[in-house]
Design a protein around this motif. Structure first.
Motif, PDB file in Angstrom:
ATOM      1  N   ARG A   4       0.744  -1.245  -0.003  1.00  0.00           N
ATOM      2  CA  ARG A   4      -0.059  -0.036  -0.007  1.00  0.00           C
ATOM      3  C   ARG A   4       0.876   1.240  -0.155  1.00  0.00           C
ATOM      4  O   ARG A   4       1.900   1.391   0.767  1.00  0.00           O
ATOM      5  N   VAL A   5       0.245   2.188  -0.816  1.00  0.00           N
ATOM      6  CA  VAL A   5       1.233   3.311  -0.982  1.00  0.00           C
ATOM      7  C   VAL A   5       0.254   4.704  -0.570  1.00  0.00           C
ATOM      8  O   VAL A   5      -0.758   4.779  -0.752  1.00  0.00           O
ATOM      9  N   ALA A   6       1.097   5.519   0.419  1.00  0.00           N
ATOM     10  CA  ALA A   6       0.363   6.746   0.720  1.00  0.00           C
ATOM     11  C   ALA A   6       1.202   8.037   0.056  1.00  0.00           C
ATOM     12  O   ALA A   6       2.373   7.813  -0.166  1.00  0.00           O
ATOM     13  N   ALA A   7       0.272   8.953  -0.356  1.00  0.00           N
ATOM     14  CA  ALA A   7       1.146  10.035  -0.775  1.00  0.00           C
ATOM     15  C   ALA A   7       0.871  11.454   0.178  1.00  0.00           C
ATOM     16  O   ALA A   7      -0.559  11.713   0.536  1.00  0.00           O
ATOM     17  N   SER A  47      -1.050   3.380  -8.263  1.00  0.00           N
ATOM     18  CA  SER A  47      -0.638   2.871  -7.031  1.00  0.00           C
ATOM     19  C   SER A  47      -0.982   3.311  -5.758  1.00  0.00           C
ATOM     20  O   SER A  47      -0.682   2.835  -4.711  1.00  0.00           O
ATOM     21  N   VAL A  48      -1.338   4.676  -5.463  1.00  0.00           N
ATOM     22  CA  VAL A  48      -1.549   5.328  -4.474  1.00  0.00           C
ATOM     23  C   VAL A  48      -3.102   5.093  -4.063  1.00  0.00           C
ATOM     24  O   VAL A  48      -4.026   5.011  -4.830  1.00  0.00           O
ATOM     25  N   SER A  49      -3.021   4.629  -2.754  1.00  0.00           N
ATOM     26  CA  SER A  49      -4.564   4.467  -2.164  1.00  0.00           C
ATOM     27  C   SER A  49      -4.534   5.138  -0.891  1.00  0.00           C
ATOM     28  O   SER A  49      -5.872   4.920  -0.290  1.00  0.00           O
ATOM     29  N   GLN A  50      -3.729   6.258  -0.275  1.00  0.00           N
ATOM     30  CA  GLN A  50      -4.036   7.073   0.623  1.00  0.00           C
ATOM     31  C   GLN A  50      -3.421   8.237   0.197  1.00  0.00           C
ATOM     32  O   GLN A  50      -2.146   8.345  -0.104  1.00  0.00           O
ATOM     33  N   ILE A  51      -4.422   9.440   0.407  1.00  0.00           N
ATOM     34  CA  ILE A  51      -3.674  10.769   0.245  1.00  0.00           C
ATOM     35  C   ILE A  51      -3.835  11.783   1.380  1.00  0.00           C
ATOM     36  O   ILE A  51      -5.256  11.651   1.649  1.00  0.00           O
ATOM     37  N   ILE A  52      -2.810  12.124   1.849  1.00  0.00           N
ATOM     38  CA  ILE A  52      -2.982  13.060   2.937  1.00  0.00           C
ATOM     39  C   ILE A  52      -2.521  14.454   2.642  1.00  0.00           C
ATOM     40  O   ILE A  52      -1.341  14.705   1.870  1.00  0.00           O
ATOM     41  N   VAL A  53      -3.299  15.673   2.883  1.00  0.00           N
ATOM     42  CA  VAL A  53      -2.880  16.820   2.535  1.00  0.00           C
ATOM     43  C   VAL A  53      -2.836  17.647   3.899  1.00  0.00           C
ATOM     44  O   VAL A  53      -3.601  17.770   4.573  1.00  0.00           O
ATOM     45  N   ALA A  54      -1.486  18.384   4.198  1.00  0.00           N
ATOM     46  CA  ALA A  54      -1.144  19.159   5.151  1.00  0.00           C
ATOM     47  C   ALA A  54      -1.699  20.757   4.623  1.00  0.00           C
ATOM     48  O   ALA A  54      -1.006  21.177   4.059  1.00  0.00           O
ATOM     49  N   ALA A  55      -2.745  21.012   5.086  1.00  0.00           N
ATOM     50  CA  ALA A  55      -3.401  22.467   4.668  1.00  0.00           C
ATOM     51  C   ALA A  55      -2.795  23.582   5.756  1.00  0.00           C
ATOM     52  O   ALA A  55      -2.614  23.367   7.054  1.00  0.00           O
ATOM     53  N   PRO A  56      -3.139  24.810   5.361  1.00  0.00           N
ATOM     54  CA  PRO A  56      -3.229  25.899   6.220  1.00  0.00           C
ATOM     55  C   PRO A  56      -4.035  25.555   7.363  1.00  0.00           C
ATOM     56  O   PRO A  56      -5.218  25.406   7.379  1.00  0.00           O
ATOM     57  N   PRO A  57      -3.655  25.617   8.823  1.00  0.00           N
ATOM     58  CA  PRO A  57      -4.533  25.401  10.043  1.00  0.00           C
ATOM     59  C   PRO A  57      -5.811  25.964   9.714  1.00  0.00           C
ATOM     60  O   PRO A  57      -7.023  25.435  10.277  1.00  0.00           O
ATOM     61  N   THR A  58      -5.955  27.318   9.540  1.00  0.00           N
ATOM     62  CA  THR A  58      -7.304  28.110   9.525  1.00  0.00           C
ATOM     63  C   THR A  58      -8.058  27.422   8.213  1.00  0.00           C
ATOM     64  O   THR A  58      -9.317  28.337   8.342  1.00  0.00           O
ATOM     65  N   LEU A  59      -7.593  26.970   7.158  1.00  0.00           N
ATOM     66  CA  LEU A  59      -8.452  26.583   6.068  1.00  0.00           C
ATOM     67  C   LEU A  59      -8.478  24.931   5.782  1.00  0.00           C
ATOM     68  O   LEU A  59      -8.894  24.385   5.028  1.00  0.00           O
ATOM     69  N   VAL A  60      -8.168  24.228   7.331  1.00  0.00           N
ATOM     70  CA  VAL A  60      -8.486  22.814   6.965  1.00  0.00           C
ATOM     71  C   VAL A  60      -9.794  22.189   6.364  1.00  0.00           C
ATOM     72  O   VAL A  60      -9.957  21.720   5.450  1.00  0.00           O
ATOM     73  N   GLU A  61     -10.956  22.760   7.057  1.00  0.00           N
ATOM     74  CA  GLU A  61     -12.037  22.636   6.605  1.00  0.00           C
ATOM     75  C   GLU A  61     -12.656  22.859   5.044  1.00  0.00           C
ATOM     76  O   GLU A  61     -13.132  22.448   4.349  1.00  0.00           O
TER      77      GLU A  61
END
Length: 254
Positions: A4-7, A47-61
């Motif tokens: 499994r591959v995460a991005a 190949s990718v089965s999970q994607i995680i984005v680190a967003a600006p804290p005030t714009l997560v939603e």
């Protein structure tokens, strides 16, 4: 592929060189935020089965709504390294390969994503896509004088996604106070070999206004050549990567 591959996409930075007063990852490109286009390239990769984005804290939603339920959006940190560290903590337990991709490379081909992941799965602990340099490079001192001209044949420009065995990337990010400009630099600091695969010209980084103009022109040309309103067609085809993630979500809820 089996593993499994995460991005991970660190996208919490301001990107001040691009200007405009909007976080760089959220700047519009062909009617869509760059971040959306970069995530779509990962979605379309097999190949990718999970994607995680680190967003600006005030714009997560806001970013979570923008990207959809199949993307995990977390609050990023003050620096890129902080965002990647936080994202690593959100990677699924059964993931063994982690890719780190710049949000500012919105035209990256899904095939390049798969090539990097495949090289890690084949046994390389760290893999980066590279391009040969077209320009002569000079090493210049603080006073502006040229120190030397390094041979161009052995130099490469580095792109993303960069891929790693999960344990290798975790060990690299356990390091502190290592001055590097990319994830592979941290791995190099551990003494672990980094392997290269051919990069892609269209995977260039949008950093300054002329880069944005070039990206817009490439999208417009692609859209004109294939007759679609959107050059990548991702609005209707998110690829097999998304199907794999939906299957994973179904198993978790089941």
């Amino acid at each position: 592929m089996g593993a499994r591959v995460a991005a991970i996409v660190p996208a919490a930075g301001k990107g001040e060189r691009l200007g405009g007063g909007t976080p760089k990852a959220l700047r519009s490109l062909g009617g869509r935020p760059m971040l959306v286009r970069s995530v779509e390239a990962l979605r379309r990769a097999e190949s990718v089965s999970q994607i995680i984005v680190a967003a600006p804290p005030t714009l997560v939603e806001v970013v979570a709504q923008m990207l959809g339920r199949d993307v995990d959006v977390i609050a990023g940190g003050a620096e890129r390294v902080d965002s990647v560290r936080r994202a690593l903590a959100a990677v699924d337990d059964d993931v063994s390969v982690v890719l780190v991709h710049d949000a500012a490379r919105p035209l990256t081909p899904p095939a390049l994503v798969d090539a990097v992941a495949a090289a890690v799965i084949a046994g390389h602990p760290a893999v980066i896509p590279v391009l040969a340099l077209a320009d002569t490079v000079k090493e210049v001192g603080p006073d502006g004088r040229v120190i030397r001209t390094p041979p161009r044949d052995g130099l490469r420009a580095v792109q993303t996604p960069q891929g790693f065995r999960r344990d290798v990337l975790a060990a690299a990010y356990a390091l502190t106070d290592v001055p590097v400009t990319d994830d592979a630099g941290l791995v190099e600091a551990l003494g672990i070999p980094v392997t290269t695969v051919p990069g892609a010209q269209e995977a260039f980084k949008v950093t300054q206004p002329p880069d944005l103009v070039l990206a817009e022109a490439l999208l417009a040309r692609a859209a004109a050549s294939d007759g679609r309103g959107d050059a990548d067609g991702c609005a209707t085809d998110v690829g097999r990567g998304a199907e794999a993630r939906r299957g994973t979500e179904a198993r978790r809820s089941g």
